[in-house]
Every structure is written in C-alpha cells, then in structure tokens.
Scaffold this active site. Structure first.
Site, PDB file in Angstrom:
ATOM      1  CG  HIS A  63      -1.939  -1.069   1.199  1.00  0.00           C
ATOM      2  ND1 HIS A  63      -2.300  -1.802   2.297  1.00  0.00           N
ATOM      3  CD2 HIS A  63      -2.671  -1.569   0.174  1.00  0.00           C
ATOM      4  CE1 HIS A  63      -3.218  -2.686   1.964  1.00  0.00           C
ATOM      5  NE2 HIS A  63      -3.462  -2.572   0.680  1.00  0.00           N
ATOM      6  CG  HIS A  64       4.674   1.768  -2.189  1.00  0.00           C
ATOM      7  ND1 HIS A  64       4.311   0.589  -2.782  1.00  0.00           N
ATOM      8  CD2 HIS A  64       5.228   2.517  -3.169  1.00  0.00           C
ATOM      9  CE1 HIS A  64       4.629   0.632  -4.065  1.00  0.00           C
ATOM     10  NE2 HIS A  64       5.192   1.786  -4.333  1.00  0.00           N
ATOM     11  CE  LYS A  69      -4.544  -1.476 -13.245  1.00  0.00           C
ATOM     12  NZ  LYS A  69      -5.441  -2.623 -13.233  1.00  0.00           N
ATOM     13  CE  LYS A  93       5.079  -7.418 -13.926  1.00  0.00           C
ATOM     14  NZ  LYS A  93       4.182  -8.427 -14.520  1.00  0.00           N
ATOM     15  CG  ASP A  98       8.970   5.960 -13.100  1.00  0.00           C
ATOM     16  OD1 ASP A  98       9.296   5.623 -11.947  1.00  0.00           O
ATOM     17  OD2 ASP A  98       9.776   6.466 -13.907  1.00  0.00           O
ATOM     18  CE  LYS A 105      -1.584 -11.560 -11.538  1.00  0.00           C
ATOM     19  NZ  LYS A 105      -0.894 -10.753 -12.572  1.00  0.00           N
ATOM     20  CB  SER A 361      -3.671  -1.212 -16.725  1.00  0.00           C
ATOM     21  OG  SER A 361      -4.244  -2.393 -17.207  1.00  0.00           O
TER      22      SER A 361
HETATM   23  P1  NAD Z   1      -3.062 -16.471 -22.481  1.00  0.00           P
HETATM   24  O1  NAD Z   1      -3.983 -17.420 -21.779  1.00  0.00           O
HETATM   25  O2  NAD Z   1      -3.636 -15.511 -23.457  1.00  0.00           O
HETATM   26  O3  NAD Z   1      -1.908 -17.280 -23.268  1.00  0.00           O
HETATM   27  C1  NAD Z   1      -1.172 -18.318 -22.719  1.00  0.00           C
HETATM   28  C2  NAD Z   1      -0.898 -19.273 -23.870  1.00  0.00           C
HETATM   29  O4  NAD Z   1       0.032 -20.265 -23.434  1.00  0.00           O
HETATM   30  C3  NAD Z   1      -2.147 -20.028 -24.338  1.00  0.00           C
HETATM   31  O5  NAD Z   1      -2.268 -19.906 -25.735  1.00  0.00           O
HETATM   32  C4  NAD Z   1      -1.877 -21.458 -23.894  1.00  0.00           C
HETATM   33  O6  NAD Z   1      -2.467 -22.438 -24.772  1.00  0.00           O
HETATM   34  C5  NAD Z   1      -0.364 -21.506 -23.979  1.00  0.00           C
HETATM   35  N1  NAD Z   1       0.226 -22.596 -23.207  1.00  0.00           N
HETATM   36  C6  NAD Z   1      -0.263 -23.222 -22.107  1.00  0.00           C
HETATM   37  N2  NAD Z   1       0.580 -24.217 -21.729  1.00  0.00           N
HETATM   38  C7  NAD Z   1       1.618 -24.191 -22.603  1.00  0.00           C
HETATM   39  C8  NAD Z   1       2.805 -24.954 -22.736  1.00  0.00           C
HETATM   40  N3  NAD Z   1       3.101 -25.922 -21.892  1.00  0.00           N
HETATM   41  N4  NAD Z   1       3.647 -24.653 -23.753  1.00  0.00           N
HETATM   42  C9  NAD Z   1       3.370 -23.665 -24.635  1.00  0.00           C
HETATM   43  N5  NAD Z   1       2.253 -22.900 -24.551  1.00  0.00           N
HETATM   44  C10 NAD Z   1       1.395 -23.170 -23.552  1.00  0.00           C
HETATM   45  O7  NAD Z   1      -2.271 -15.742 -21.320  1.00  0.00           O
HETATM   46  P2  NAD Z   1      -1.397 -14.424 -21.456  1.00  0.00           P
HETATM   47  O8  NAD Z   1      -2.241 -13.274 -21.037  1.00  0.00           O
HETATM   48  O9  NAD Z   1      -0.713 -14.407 -22.769  1.00  0.00           O
HETATM   49  O10 NAD Z   1      -0.349 -14.648 -20.270  1.00  0.00           O
HETATM   50  C11 NAD Z   1       0.806 -15.442 -20.453  1.00  0.00           C
HETATM   51  C12 NAD Z   1       1.788 -15.120 -19.343  1.00  0.00           C
HETATM   52  O11 NAD Z   1       2.112 -13.726 -19.386  1.00  0.00           O
HETATM   53  C13 NAD Z   1       1.297 -15.378 -17.921  1.00  0.00           C
HETATM   54  O12 NAD Z   1       2.431 -15.738 -17.133  1.00  0.00           O
HETATM   55  C14 NAD Z   1       0.782 -14.007 -17.474  1.00  0.00           C
HETATM   56  O13 NAD Z   1       0.772 -13.855 -16.061  1.00  0.00           O
HETATM   57  C15 NAD Z   1       1.844 -13.129 -18.123  1.00  0.00           C
HETATM   58  N6  NAD Z   1       1.429 -11.731 -18.334  1.00  0.00           N
HETATM   59  C16 NAD Z   1       0.332 -11.411 -19.079  1.00  0.00           C
HETATM   60  C17 NAD Z   1       0.013 -10.079 -19.290  1.00  0.00           C
HETATM   61  C18 NAD Z   1      -1.138  -9.663 -20.169  1.00  0.00           C
HETATM   62  O14 NAD Z   1      -1.320  -8.440 -20.381  1.00  0.00           O
HETATM   63  N7  NAD Z   1      -1.908 -10.592 -20.728  1.00  0.00           N
HETATM   64  C19 NAD Z   1       0.781  -9.060 -18.704  1.00  0.00           C
HETATM   65  C20 NAD Z   1       1.902  -9.419 -17.940  1.00  0.00           C
HETATM   66  C21 NAD Z   1       2.209 -10.762 -17.767  1.00  0.00           C
END
Ligand code: NAD
Length: 470
Positions: A63-64, A69, A93, A98, A105, A361
């Site tokens: 909460h700093h 988010k 992150k 910034d 989460k 966002s």
């Molecule tokens: P998503 O569900 O859109 O995509 C994930 C993809 O990975 C899917 O297509 C899934 O079929 C595939 N997948 C699952 N198991 C797999 C495997 N063993 N090998 C290869 N592919 C596999 O999710 P996303 O939003 O793209 O998020 C992916 C990662 O990025 C997560 O760790 C998430 O926390 C991180 N992330 C997402 C965002 C965002 O804006 N969406 C932002 C920051 C971090």
C-alpha cells in the site's frame, strides 16, 4: 514444496539479493518486502439448480501507493503463495516503470472452460460483490485487470457490478482496467504487453556494448527468435518482433512446437492453429511433440510467454539463446537463472519486460478519471498548426509533398498513437535506468537484480515522501 511456494521463495530471494545493494534501513526493507494483506474467501453460487462453493482470493502486496493494481486469474491451479508471488512482482513492476500503484493480484479457483458464460458472469459478479463488501475494490483502493483465464468480458462484468453498487461514484469505471472499448476501455490495451516486450527487446538488442559481450550483432533485424505460447503475450510479442525485423524461427504451444530456421509467418501459424486445432504440421516446419524441447533449439532470443517455471535447472544448460526475454511471469526459476548467468546469457526480466500491460492499464485508469479520450482536445489543433507550417515551408521552398506524405506529416495524434508513444517512452526509459544500475556496480551482474534495485529505491523514496523515512 508446491510450485506456488517455490515461486514466492524465488521472488523473495531476488528481493534479498537486490536489497543488499541498497543502503536503506532494515526495517524499511522489511516493510517493502512483506505482503500487506491477503484476503481469502468462499462464496456460494447457484449453478444448474445446486449450490457450488467458489474459492476466491485477493492479495494486496503493497500500500505504499494506492490504488493497488493486479490481474485476476481464473484457474483451478490458483494457490495462495502463487498469487502472493505475483502480487509482489506487481509492486516492483509498477515501481520499475513509474506506474504509481502498489502491487496486487487475485484469483478465482475454477476452470472457466467448465462453466457456461451465464455462470461465469454470476461467479464474477459475486466475487466483485465480496470485494465491494470489504471495501477492497475501487478506483482509489484496488483496481483489478485481466490475467490468465479472464479478459475484457469479465472486466466489463466487474465494472458494471461496481457501478451498480456505487451508482453515485463518478469515477466508478476506473475500478477495473482491461475493459472493452465501449465500456471505458482504451485503444491499444489488448496488444500492450506484447508491444511493450518488443520495445524492451529492441532497446536491449540495440546496445552495441552488451551485444558484443554476447557475441551478437546489435539490432533486432535478422535475430532468430523462438516464442513459447501463442496467447495474448506470445502472439503479440511474435507479431511485433517479426514486424520489427526479427525472424521468428520457432513457436511452441501446449500441444508441441514447430521450427523452421528460415522463419515462420506468425499470422499464418496463428490461422493454421485456429483452423486445425493444433500448431503441429505447419507446412515447411519441423514438429516437436513437447513444447519444452523447442526451447532448446538454435536461436538468438528466446521469449517464454506462456507459463511459470519453464526454464529450470533441468533444461537451463541446454538453452542456446543468448538473450531470454521473459514475456510470462516467472518462466525462469532461480536455479536456472544461476546456470544461465554463469553462461553469460542476458535475461530481460519479467518485472520490467511484461510491464506494458500495466502501463497501458494506468493510461486507461487516467482516461476513466479524466472522462475524456486521449487526443480529443488537441488532435485537430495539432493538424491545423502542422498544415499551416507545412504550407509556409512549401511556399518558401516551392516544393510540394504528395498526398500520402502530407497525411503522414499532418496527422494529429489519436488515442492509439498517444498510448503507443507513452508505452514506448516508458519501456525505453525504464530499460536504460535498469541498465545504468547494473553498470554502476560490477557486483550487480544481471538485469533482474538491477530491476529490483530500481524498484526498491523508488518505493523507499515514496515512503520518504510520506515522511516515514528521512
Ligand atoms: P493467455 O492465456 O492468453 O496465453 C497463454 C498461452 O500459453 C495459451 O495460448 C496457452 O495455450 C499456452 N500454453 C499453455 N501451456 C503451454 C505450454 N506448456 N507450452 C506452450 N504454450 C502453452 O495468457 P497471457 O495473457 O498471454 O499470459 C501469459 C503469461 O504472461 C502469464 O504468465 C501471465 O501472467 C503473463 N502476463 C500477461 C500479461 C497480459 O497483459 N496478458 C501481462 C503481464 C504478464
């Protein structure tokens, strides 16, 4: 030890390693590290005539700065430590890029594929109500976003539920981001994480000194790239890196991977998977039955953009890429990182590289609070000014631009232009801050430690601003 506790231990170990390079008092460092609040709850939802008990969680790590988010995960695998680890990463992150938020989460422990849309809506609305009841959601309190298993549809349900309860709150739409455009969303949010990753990778690859150490030529052009995951982050990362001059040689999905040293067409691979239900058997490419095998293939840059814990001590020594660009959260374990650091591999860390989503966002939240679309006030004015300037120049020089060139020069900034430009500036500035921290101390070997140092210093400074710490 569960994967979630291992992930949390790794995040804490990264923090401790970086904290040792700062000179803040112990108590302050402890406050920056600990999780401020974990709220787990169970609630009933009636589905097809019977009651199901659904488990929910919301973790507010720091909460700093408020609001906090972070996304909401819809997955059967949601566990408390994993959500805490992800909330902790969100804190650092936001600080690194910034974005003036604390980290959070959330999770709903369900497999969304097993529910009908109407039931997902009931679950989402009830989860939101549980947060409202405890004052744990709101534009100045805690602002969720999509994550694994959730998207704009779920965010629209959350916004609508919040606005229903808080009908007199003028900023109600700012209670959640990642909303559809028509419901308070912003242009460019969907592709923001992949585009941000591209800006970060391009900036890293452009540095002559760093590339020389890795034995690579500077620049993204012609770099061989493998991407794991063709979801939101993976697809857009592959698309923008390819449009930016990189050569996508391998793509992995849950059913396996494909590789072609001459390059793959990202759009065609995406279409192929949609039509055939599998990435395998793409014309001209070699099949890999296991997604992990593909990560060990020849390439310059490896982008794990699917899941946590993909590069571990088991496969780290076989990775050929000299640059690992973390699109997913936590794809490289700490044990693996030690092996890769010894090999001299550059890891561009998740807490910086996938921050494009939270950055945009933040822009969406600003748009909701200001109640005006970016670009609305200045676009026409800019166009008129530039047209006048151009006419004057054409008068003086006697030369005229053609229609297309004129349009390019005169075009005033629209929302998407401003969002992308703000994102590019954020990713470039943050990379150089992290790189400078790494270069300022020979004992800081890697960009992850440098990114944590950057985050810790900024959070410590914000406690100073509150008068707690001189
Ligand atoms: P998503 O569900 O859109 O995509 C994930 C993809 O990975 C899917 O297509 C899934 O079929 C595939 N997948 C699952 N198991 C797999 C495997 N063993 N090998 C290869 N592919 C596999 O999710 P996303 O939003 O793209 O998020 C992916 C990662 O990025 C997560 O760790 C998430 O926390 C991180 N992330 C997402 C965002 C965002 O804006 N969406 C932002 C920051 C971090």
């Amino acid at each position: 030890m569960s994967d979630g506790s291992k992930f949390l231990n790794d995040v804490h170990a990264y923090f401790d390693k970086a904290a040792a390079f700062t000179n803040h008092p112990k108590g302050l460092l402890k406050q920056i590290k600990v999780c401020n609040g974990i709220f787990t709850f169970k609630f009933p939802v009636e589905i097809d005539g019977s009651i199901q008990v659904i488990e929910g969680i919301r973790v507010q790590h720091s909460h700093h700065k408020t609001p906090t988010k972070g996304g909401i995960r819809y997955s059967e695998m949601v566990d408390e430590q994993e959500v805490e680890a992800l909330a902790t990463l969100m804190t650092f992150k936001c600080a690194v890029v910034d974005v003036p938020f604390g980290g959070a989460k959330g999770g709903i422990k369900i497999n969304p594929a097993k529910y009908q849309v109407k039931d997902l809506e009931k679950i989402t609305r009830r989860y939101t109500t549980e947060l409202i009841k405890r004052n744990m959601i709101g534009p100045g309190i805690d602002v969720p976003a999509p994550d694994y298993g959730s998207g704009p549809r779920e965010m629209a349900w959350i916004a609508d539920t919040y606005a229903t309860f808080k009908h007199d709150e003028i900023n109600a739409l700012g209670c959640v981001t990642g909303k559809p455009l028509g419901q308070g969303g912003i242009q460019g949010r969907t592709e923001a994480t992949g585009l941000g990753l591209f800006f970060g990778v391009r900036e890293a690859l452009n540095n002559k000194e760093d590339m020389k150490k890795l034995g690579l030529k500077p620049g993204i052009t012609g770099k061989k790239i493998i991407v794991q995951g063709l979801g939101n982050v993976g697809y857009f990362s592959a698309k923008f890196c390819s449009e930016g001059g990189g050569l996508i040689v391998g793509i992995a999905e849950r059913e396996g991977g494909i590789y072609n040293a001459k390059g793959l067409d990202v759009e065609k691979v995406f279409k192929h998977r949609k039509e055939k239900g599998s990435i395998l058997d793409y014309p001209g490419a070699k099949n890999f039955k296991n997604s992990l095998e593909l990560l060990e293939m020849e390439c310059d840059v490896l982008i794990p953009a699917a899941l946590e814990n993909q590069i571990t001590k088991t496969n780290a020594s076989r990775i050929k890429a000299m640059v690992i660009a973390e699109g997913a959260n936590g794809p490289v374990t700490k044990d693996a990182e030690e092996i890769l650091n010894k090999k001299g591999v550059m890891i561009i860390p998740d807490l910086y590289l996938n921050a494009g989503g939270v950055t945009v966002s933040y822009f969406e939240w600003l748009k909701n609070l200001s109640h005006v679309r970016f670009g609305r006030m200045e676009k026409r004015f800019q166009e008129i000014q530039t047209s006048r300037l151009l006419a004057a120049l054409e008068n003086v020089t006697g030369k005229k631009l053609d229609k297309v060139q004129t349009q390019l020069v005169v075009h005033g900034a629209e929302e998407r232009d401003l969002v992308n430009s703000g994102l590019e500036e954020t990713m470039i500035a943050a990379f150089n801050e992290i790189r400078n921290i790494r270069n300022s101390n020979p004992k800081i070997e890697d960009l992850r430690t440098a990114a944590f140092v950057s985050g810790i210093n900024k959070i410590a400074a914000s406690y100073g601003a509150l008068g707690f710490w001189p």
